[in-house]
Design a protein around this motif. Structure first.
Motif, mmCIF file in Angstrom:
data_model
loop_
_atom_site.group_PDB
_atom_site.id
_atom_site.type_symbol
_atom_site.label_atom_id
_atom_site.label_comp_id
_atom_site.label_asym_id
_atom_site.label_seq_id
_atom_site.Cartn_x
_atom_site.Cartn_y
_atom_site.Cartn_z
ATOM 1 N N LEU A 24 0.830 -1.207 0.000
ATOM 2 C CA LEU A 24 0.000 0.000 0.000
ATOM 3 C C LEU A 24 0.867 1.260 0.000
ATOM 4 O O LEU A 24 0.518 2.260 -0.645
ATOM 5 N N GLN A 25 1.993 1.209 0.686
ATOM 6 C CA GLN A 25 2.924 2.337 0.666
ATOM 7 C C GLN A 25 3.502 2.518 -0.743
ATOM 8 O O GLN A 25 3.651 3.644 -1.226
ATOM 9 N N HIS A 26 3.814 1.403 -1.391
ATOM 10 C CA HIS A 26 4.335 1.452 -2.760
ATOM 11 C C HIS A 26 3.297 2.074 -3.709
ATOM 12 O O HIS A 26 3.634 2.921 -4.540
ATOM 13 N N ILE A 27 2.039 1.662 -3.563
ATOM 14 C CA ILE A 27 0.972 2.215 -4.401
ATOM 15 C C ILE A 27 0.796 3.707 -4.110
ATOM 16 O O ILE A 27 0.541 4.503 -5.027
ATOM 17 N N SER A 28 0.944 4.100 -2.846
ATOM 18 C CA SER A 28 0.838 5.517 -2.481
ATOM 19 C C SER A 28 1.881 6.342 -3.220
ATOM 20 O O SER A 28 1.585 7.435 -3.734
ATOM 21 N N ASN A 29 3.110 5.838 -3.271
ATOM 22 C CA ASN A 29 4.159 6.535 -4.024
ATOM 23 C C ASN A 29 3.830 6.584 -5.507
ATOM 24 O O ASN A 29 4.126 7.571 -6.193
ATOM 25 N N LYS A 30 3.188 5.518 -5.992
ATOM 26 C CA LYS A 30 2.768 5.485 -7.393
ATOM 27 C C LYS A 30 1.694 6.540 -7.658
ATOM 28 O O LYS A 30 1.703 7.209 -8.700
ATOM 29 N N VAL A 31 0.771 6.690 -6.714
ATOM 30 C CA VAL A 31 -0.267 7.727 -6.835
ATOM 31 C C VAL A 31 0.387 9.103 -6.945
ATOM 32 O O VAL A 31 0.020 9.912 -7.812
ATOM 33 N N LEU A 32 1.357 9.367 -6.089
ATOM 34 C CA LEU A 32 2.036 10.667 -6.112
ATOM 35 C C LEU A 32 2.732 10.915 -7.453
ATOM 36 O O LEU A 32 2.623 12.009 -8.027
ATOM 37 N N SER A 33 3.430 9.910 -7.952
ATOM 38 C CA SER A 33 4.136 10.083 -9.228
ATOM 39 C C SER A 33 3.162 10.254 -10.387
ATOM 40 O O SER A 33 3.399 11.051 -11.311
ATOM 41 N N GLU A 34 2.034 9.538 -10.337
ATOM 42 C CA GLU A 34 1.027 9.654 -11.400
ATOM 43 C C GLU A 34 0.360 11.028 -11.370
ATOM 44 O O GLU A 34 0.046 11.602 -12.425
ATOM 45 N N VAL A 35 0.113 11.548 -10.174
ATOM 46 C CA VAL A 35 -0.482 12.882 -10.044
ATOM 47 C C VAL A 35 0.433 13.932 -10.669
ATOM 48 O O VAL A 35 -0.016 14.808 -11.421
ATOM 49 N N VAL A 36 1.715 13.851 -10.371
ATOM 50 C CA VAL A 36 2.680 14.794 -10.936
ATOM 51 C C VAL A 36 2.723 14.666 -12.455
ATOM 52 O O VAL A 36 2.712 15.671 -13.184
ATOM 53 N N VAL A 188 -6.049 0.465 6.397
ATOM 54 C CA VAL A 188 -7.312 1.132 6.071
ATOM 55 C C VAL A 188 -7.096 2.634 5.884
ATOM 56 O O VAL A 188 -7.615 3.240 4.940
ATOM 57 N N GLU A 189 -6.314 3.244 6.785
ATOM 58 C CA GLU A 189 -6.099 4.685 6.688
ATOM 59 C C GLU A 189 -5.263 5.044 5.463
ATOM 60 O O GLU A 189 -5.525 6.058 4.803
ATOM 61 N N ILE A 190 -4.266 4.218 5.134
ATOM 62 C CA ILE A 190 -3.485 4.453 3.910
ATOM 63 C C ILE A 190 -4.412 4.407 2.701
ATOM 64 O O ILE A 190 -4.373 5.277 1.823
ATOM 65 N N TYR A 191 -5.258 3.382 2.664
ATOM 66 C CA TYR A 191 -6.198 3.228 1.545
ATOM 67 C C TYR A 191 -7.121 4.432 1.426
ATOM 68 O O TYR A 191 -7.321 4.977 0.336
ATOM 69 N N ARG A 192 -7.695 4.872 2.532
ATOM 70 C CA ARG A 192 -8.668 5.962 2.494
ATOM 71 C C ARG A 192 -8.041 7.278 2.057
ATOM 72 O O ARG A 192 -8.644 8.054 1.312
#
Length: 290
Positions: A24-36, A188-192
């Motif tokens: 989930l942490q890895h996906i979070s970093n992916k979200v950040l890179s995709e947003v940029v 759960v909090e990471i996901y939300r």
């Protein structure tokens, strides 16, 4: 910074949860890179998305620390950071409702308080009473630990003062399921937080479907893992409970099932037995054998 946890410290039953949280942490970093990446492609953004990025970066810091603390057995310290995640998530969810909320967050100038009280956020975000009660109850438990509230008992302190006596939980260090609950709460909090940031990005027309699908898949895996372990723990409790706590004549518990409120009553009963020699198991549905 990535901290390597020595393998000898990791409970094998927790290793799968550690892997899921790290994914989930890895996906979070992916979200950040995709947003940029998408912001450069579309050349469109808004303050709420900036706030989402800021909160996600802090969330990644918190979740890394939570993972380490739980593994070391410091769940009370982890609960303080979990409370931090909950409060950030509530802020972001409220900001996502209306762009003016982002301006309010950014223009906030009071050092002694946040832009909105947690009670206000709960009422604004959870209109269903059952959901509201569940969210508030969860927050209250972590809050008691953070503020060292004596009513929190063993969740606030390693030793509880009960009836003017000291109560030590000898099983606490080996409480694997409690650690599982904390890992699940962290996931759960990471996901939300990720999910809310993705919603804001989608409002701008960003293409986030691929990373969103990855997030949903790993979260469903986490839920399935937690449901399985919860069921296993309840079954283990069921088979290890002695009568009269679970009576064959009890009309409230069908065969093959366990009533959660009955388990709670049993917990209270065991605590009473420590201090009262003649403690009685009290249940309106309980029938003494004749």
């Amino acid at each position: 910074m990535r901290i390597k946890i020595p393998q000898k410290l990791i409970d094998l039953k927790l290793s799968k949860y550690i892997e899921v949280v790290e994914e989930l942490q890895h996906i979070s970093n992916k979200v950040l890179s995709e947003v940029v990446s998408e912001s450069k492609r579309i050349k469109k953004t808004k303050p709420s998305l900036f706030i989402g990025i800021v909160i996600m970066k802090r969330m990644l810091e918190c979740s890394g620390s939570i993972k380490l603390l739980i593994t070391l057995g410091h769940r009370r310290d982890a609960s303080i950071l979990l409370l931090n995640l909950i409060e950030m998530r509530l802020d972001l969810m409220y900001i996502a409702l209306d762009d003016t909320h982002a301006d309010e967050w950014l223009n906030h100038d009071k050092e002694h308080t946040k832009p909105w009280k947690v009670s206000f956020l709960f009422r604004s975000l959870y209109l269903n009473q059952n959901e509201l009660n569940a969210e508030q109850s969860n927050y209250k438990r972590f809050s008691m630990s953070k503020h060292a509230n004596p009513l929190g008992g063993l969740m606030s302190f390693p030793i509880e003062v009960t009836n003017r006596a000291l109560l030590i939980n000898e099983e606490e260090k080996n409480s694997t399921y409690t650690s599982i609950v904390y890992y699940f709460a962290c996931g759960v909090e990471i996901y939300r937080i990720c999910n809310t940031t993705l919603k804001i990005a989608k409002q701008l027309g960003y293409d986030m479907e691929q990373v969103n699908e990855s997030l949903e898949i790993i979260f469903e895996f986490l839920r399935g893992l937690f449901d399985r372990d919860t069921l296993g723990t309840v079954q283990e409790l069921l088979y290890n409970i002695e009568k009269p706590q679970l009576c064959n004549k009890c009309c409230a518990i069908p065969q093959g099932h366990v009533e959660i409120t009955c388990l709670l009553r049993q917990g209270d009963f065991k605590r009473k037995q420590i201090f009262l020699k003649n403690a009685q198991f009290i249940c309106e549905a309980f029938t003494e054998k004749t």
